[in-house]
Every structure is written in C-alpha cells, then in structure tokens.
Design a protein around this motif. Sequence first.
Motif, PDB file in Angstrom:
ATOM      1  N   TYR A 133       0.756  -1.147  -0.084  1.00  0.00           N
ATOM      2  CA  TYR A 133      -0.067   0.092  -0.054  1.00  0.00           C
ATOM      3  C   TYR A 133       0.975   1.376  -0.032  1.00  0.00           C
ATOM      4  O   TYR A 133       1.777   1.280   0.372  1.00  0.00           O
ATOM      5  CB  TYR A 133      -0.825  -0.073   1.173  1.00  0.00           C
ATOM      6  N   PRO A 134       0.335   2.424  -0.508  1.00  0.00           N
ATOM      7  CA  PRO A 134       1.039   3.545  -0.447  1.00  0.00           C
ATOM      8  C   PRO A 134       1.534   4.196   0.962  1.00  0.00           C
ATOM      9  O   PRO A 134       2.710   4.607   1.207  1.00  0.00           O
ATOM     10  CB  PRO A 134      -0.037   4.707  -0.585  1.00  0.00           C
ATOM     11  N   GLU A 135       0.881   3.513   2.073  1.00  0.00           N
ATOM     12  CA  GLU A 135       1.337   3.795   3.615  1.00  0.00           C
ATOM     13  C   GLU A 135       2.668   2.983   3.678  1.00  0.00           C
ATOM     14  O   GLU A 135       3.347   3.164   4.690  1.00  0.00           O
ATOM     15  CB  GLU A 135       0.437   3.568   4.427  1.00  0.00           C
ATOM     16  N   GLY A 136       3.131   2.178   2.926  1.00  0.00           N
ATOM     17  CA  GLY A 136       4.048   1.199   2.931  1.00  0.00           C
ATOM     18  C   GLY A 136       4.029  -0.162   3.789  1.00  0.00           C
ATOM     19  O   GLY A 136       4.958  -0.861   3.728  1.00  0.00           O
ATOM     20  N   ASN A 137       2.869  -0.376   4.035  1.00  0.00           N
ATOM     21  CA  ASN A 137       2.598  -1.648   4.691  1.00  0.00           C
ATOM     22  C   ASN A 137       2.123  -2.628   3.735  1.00  0.00           C
ATOM     23  O   ASN A 137       1.694  -2.066   2.533  1.00  0.00           O
ATOM     24  CB  ASN A 137       1.559  -1.460   5.935  1.00  0.00           C
ATOM     25  N   PHE A 138       1.968  -3.807   3.955  1.00  0.00           N
ATOM     26  CA  PHE A 138       1.631  -4.605   2.852  1.00  0.00           C
ATOM     27  C   PHE A 138       1.048  -6.057   3.549  1.00  0.00           C
ATOM     28  O   PHE A 138       0.836  -6.314   4.563  1.00  0.00           O
ATOM     29  CB  PHE A 138       2.679  -4.843   2.231  1.00  0.00           C
ATOM     30  N   ILE A 139       0.053  -6.667   2.600  1.00  0.00           N
ATOM     31  CA  ILE A 139      -0.467  -7.952   2.960  1.00  0.00           C
ATOM     32  C   ILE A 139       0.066  -9.096   1.910  1.00  0.00           C
ATOM     33  O   ILE A 139       0.533  -8.673   0.722  1.00  0.00           O
ATOM     34  CB  ILE A 139      -2.058  -7.672   2.833  1.00  0.00           C
ATOM     35  N   GLU A 140      -0.133 -10.260   2.623  1.00  0.00           N
ATOM     36  CA  GLU A 140       0.632 -11.393   1.651  1.00  0.00           C
ATOM     37  C   GLU A 140      -0.726 -12.250   1.193  1.00  0.00           C
ATOM     38  O   GLU A 140      -1.707 -12.631   1.726  1.00  0.00           O
ATOM     39  CB  GLU A 140       1.534 -12.242   2.463  1.00  0.00           C
ATOM     40  N   ALA A 141      -0.588 -12.770  -0.018  1.00  0.00           N
ATOM     41  CA  ALA A 141      -1.430 -13.705  -0.612  1.00  0.00           C
ATOM     42  C   ALA A 141      -1.644 -15.039   0.057  1.00  0.00           C
ATOM     43  O   ALA A 141      -0.839 -15.568   0.593  1.00  0.00           O
ATOM     44  CB  ALA A 141      -1.411 -13.797  -2.101  1.00  0.00           C
ATOM     45  N   GLN A 142      -2.717 -15.485   0.282  1.00  0.00           N
ATOM     46  CA  GLN A 142      -2.901 -16.791   0.990  1.00  0.00           C
ATOM     47  C   GLN A 142      -3.766 -17.737   0.206  1.00  0.00           C
ATOM     48  O   GLN A 142      -4.521 -17.268  -0.727  1.00  0.00           O
ATOM     49  CB  GLN A 142      -3.692 -16.523   2.348  1.00  0.00           C
ATOM     50  N   PRO A 143      -4.040 -18.993   0.495  1.00  0.00           N
ATOM     51  CA  PRO A 143      -4.861 -19.844  -0.139  1.00  0.00           C
ATOM     52  C   PRO A 143      -6.227 -19.447  -0.298  1.00  0.00           C
ATOM     53  O   PRO A 143      -6.878 -19.702  -1.488  1.00  0.00           O
ATOM     54  CB  PRO A 143      -4.949 -21.414   0.432  1.00  0.00           C
ATOM     55  N   ASP A 144      -6.870 -18.766   0.600  1.00  0.00           N
ATOM     56  CA  ASP A 144      -8.096 -18.263   0.184  1.00  0.00           C
ATOM     57  C   ASP A 144      -8.187 -16.905  -0.755  1.00  0.00           C
ATOM     58  O   ASP A 144      -9.211 -17.035  -1.169  1.00  0.00           O
ATOM     59  CB  ASP A 144      -8.452 -17.820   1.793  1.00  0.00           C
ATOM     60  N   THR A 145      -7.322 -16.320  -0.976  1.00  0.00           N
ATOM     61  CA  THR A 145      -6.967 -15.072  -1.705  1.00  0.00           C
ATOM     62  C   THR A 145      -5.925 -15.239  -2.128  1.00  0.00           C
ATOM     63  O   THR A 145      -4.845 -14.556  -1.807  1.00  0.00           O
ATOM     64  CB  THR A 145      -7.550 -13.843  -0.819  1.00  0.00           C
ATOM     65  N   PRO A 146      -5.709 -16.008  -3.406  1.00  0.00           N
ATOM     66  CA  PRO A 146      -4.541 -16.425  -4.004  1.00  0.00           C
ATOM     67  C   PRO A 146      -3.993 -15.338  -5.128  1.00  0.00           C
ATOM     68  O   PRO A 146      -3.164 -15.925  -5.951  1.00  0.00           O
ATOM     69  CB  PRO A 146      -4.685 -17.710  -4.627  1.00  0.00           C
ATOM     70  N   PHE A 147      -4.723 -14.073  -5.116  1.00  0.00           N
ATOM     71  CA  PHE A 147      -4.136 -13.394  -6.401  1.00  0.00           C
ATOM     72  C   PHE A 147      -4.606 -11.966  -5.798  1.00  0.00           C
ATOM     73  O   PHE A 147      -5.291 -11.641  -4.912  1.00  0.00           O
ATOM     74  CB  PHE A 147      -5.010 -13.699  -7.543  1.00  0.00           C
ATOM     75  N   PHE A 148      -3.738 -10.960  -6.377  1.00  0.00           N
ATOM     76  CA  PHE A 148      -3.819  -9.647  -6.164  1.00  0.00           C
ATOM     77  C   PHE A 148      -4.054  -9.040  -7.635  1.00  0.00           C
ATOM     78  O   PHE A 148      -3.297  -9.007  -8.398  1.00  0.00           O
ATOM     79  CB  PHE A 148      -2.573  -8.920  -5.424  1.00  0.00           C
TER      80      PHE A 148
END
Lengths: 243, 243
Positions: A133-148
Amino acid sequence: MTYCVGLQLDRGLVFLSDTRTNAGVDNISVFRKLFTWEIPGERAMVLLTAGNLATTQAVVSLLDERNVAASERSPSLLTVPSMFQAARLVGDTLQQVIAERRDGGQSQASTFNATIILGGQIKDGPPRLYLIYPEGNFIEAQPDTPFFQIGETKYGRPILVRAYDPAMSFEEATKLLMVSFDSTIKANLSVSTPLDLQVLETDALRLGVSRRIEDTDADWRAISDGWSDALRSAFDSLPGVTL
Amino acid sequence: MTYCVGLQLDRGLVFLSDTRTNAGVDNISVFRKLFTWEIPGERAMVLLTAGNLATTQAVVSLLDERNVAASERSPSLLTVPSMFQAARLVGDTLQQVIAERRDGGQSQASTFNATIILGGQIKDGPPRLYLIYPEGNFIEAQPDTPFFQIGETKYGRPILVRAYDPAMSFEEATKLLMVSFDSTIKANLSVSTPLDLQVLETDALRLGVSRRIEDTDADWRAISDGWSDALRSAFDSLPGVTL
C-alpha cells in the motif's frame, strides 16, 4: 488507470500488466509497469505498479540504484535475505517517495499515491506474493485469496474468482488472465494493450517465460474475439426464466 | 451501495433493482428502490434510485404528494404531457432536494447526491428511458446505448454489453439482468437480494409483470448456481495459449 494482476499457483507465480498511462483521456502513453530482478539460481522477483507514474518510476529507480551502487547495496532487492524483507524495502521506499512530494506542500497526498504488487522467491524460502500500500505496509496472498489486482480491478474480477484453480498450468493461468484483461480493456479506455507477461516457476530461482502481448498477438486475438461468443453461449446454456 | 438497471427492448422496458442500503458495512437495511406510477390505458412509469436514501425518499415523496394534493397536481407525474416533461420534473425535484441540504451548511454536497433511472410511456408517445443526474439534467437511452446502470455498475457490465439483444423477450432480458446482478452481488457486499423486477410492455400503457425476487426464488437460484459452471465451461471452450 492501470490493470495488473499477480496470481499464485501451485507451480509458481504469474504476472500480467497493461502498459497504458494517462493524464486525462486526451493524453495517453505506453509505459512499462512490470519490472524484474534476478540473480539466477539465487533469487527472482517481479514488481507491478499502479498509480502516479512519477511515484512508481522513482520507486523503481531507487530500488535499482541500490542494486548498482556498491556503497548503498545494503539493503537492496539483490541482497535482502527474504521476500518479507524485500516487501519491507519496497514498502518503505514507496512510502518515502510519496512523503517527499506530500511534504513539498501539496495537500492532496492521494495525488502521488501508488500501489505495488511484489512477488518472487529467494533461495531456501517459498515463493511469496505481496500487495504493498501507499502507506508502506503490505499484505500477503494466502490460499483463500491467492491473487492480487491493482488499478481497475472490478470488470475483470468475476472470471478470476470463478475460474481460478491453484493446480492450473502456466498456460491456463495466462489464458485466465487474458480473459480478465479483455473484459477490463473492453470497458475502461484507460487500460490497454500491449500487455507484459512474466512467469516465475517455483524453485527455478530465475525469471521464467516473459512475453509482450501486442494487440495483434495470435493468442490474445483468439481469446479476445472468442470470449464474447463463449459468454453468450454460457448465457444461453442457463435455464430460462418464467414471468 | 446499490445496483439498478433499466433496459430498453423492442418489446418494452425492463427494470431490476436490489434493495440493500447501508450506512457502513455494520448497518445494512432493506429498502425498496423501485417505484411505479400508472393511469391504466394512459401512462405507466418506473423509477429506480441510487445514492443517499434520505434524498431519494424525499424525491419520491414529493413526486407522490404532487399526485395526491389536487392543488399541487400540476405539474405531476400523472399529468405531465410527455416522458421528457416527466424526466424534467424528476430532475428538478432531485436537484432541489439536494440543494436544500447543501444550503443547510454541509460542505460535502456529494453526501446528499443521488442518481435516478426513469422509464415509461405516455399515450401517443413512445416508451422512453432516462438517466437523471444529481444536478437535475438527464440523458436518454439510444439504440447504441440501450440501457442504464446506477450504483455499483462495473462487475455486472461485461455480460450486459455482450449478451444484450434488442429483440430479446422479457424472459430473456430478466435472465440477463439476473446474471448481471449475480456477478455484482457476489463481488460487492453492499448489493443484495431481494430484487425488484418490473416490466413495461410497449403500448400496454399499464404496469406489466412485477416480481420480488428473494434469495430462495427458484429462477434466481438456478441462474446464480448455474452461472459459475457456465462461465467455467465458457472459459474451457476458449483455445489454449502457448508459452
């Protein structure tokens, strides 16, 4: 606008991005939004960008400079010990670039915002896929949500959600992404070919297939032209409604 | 949010709206967004609303009051001589309601905004379909763009664009709208069943089939459950990609 997708499969990661940038509908250009780094046999990374072009180009240039200048080489994408550290480095760089402009007196911080997808693998670690994200934090893909997805995410989402399968081959995943991009391109003028494709095979630790898909590309044409008919057939195959 | 569509066919007009309103994801309600007026044999009209609920309810109440109070009965939806005049009346009412709140000191005029689809037919005129903006002005559907969407328009647009055919029956059009709504409901929590359907047959000059479609409706379930499989089959039917 922009449309970029990073997809996590059992076999690895697949990335597709468009190349259209615009400052108003009367000022469009072609700019690459997919960037790669690798040390063959050791690490391979792919970065996709959406948002303010000055911001994303500055981020990529800063990440590149750190790789080149030996004195500044730590931390850099070519030396960080894990993909998590790589995501932190990209996030921090992104946040700093935005802050520099914001602190320059512009009240609209969102003007300079950008969002980044980072995926890759470093030796002794698994392939990982992040949304930064623009704020510099981030999330990682998981099997439930496997794409961005970043940019214009809505038109192309229904087919991704329904046809994605983690066991897909890279060819099937590319086809899926092409359908998703076709729906987006047909609906939003600010997303357009050529597209940039990059495959990262798990444990290859080097960049895989890379391809620029022009509007005249035979595979793209077959899918773009065929999808309308296929959708209409799918619609006709549904049971009728009684009123 | 909201999702409403008005569709112009050779045989008449078809309208479908959802009923979910929300003030944050933790405060959702069911409110009707489809409203009708008729003088059988003389005129029939359908109005769909998206946006601020206080605004849209006020607009509908004002339009209704003018129909009831004899002294204020001119102009009203039941007396205007043409659909164009009906759209002007709705647009003016909408613009006034928004202006009242905005002039009450709120700086964010957009907070009170709403968008309206109005369709119908008045004796001696053709059926007409309008999209009315918060500013009170409006556009009319044409053969090149034979439908209007308001609210969450993106997820459900690709199938509308591709499967619409002006020669469709009302049953086929309802099926098409159900598919479009299914894609939207699956992707956006702020759009939900029950749905309200209204058909206006050309030259009938009275309201046609009307139906509330609950989540358990047999037709809706068949389409909602069948569409994922149909989409996946459509995807599989496309030619493969070679990398």
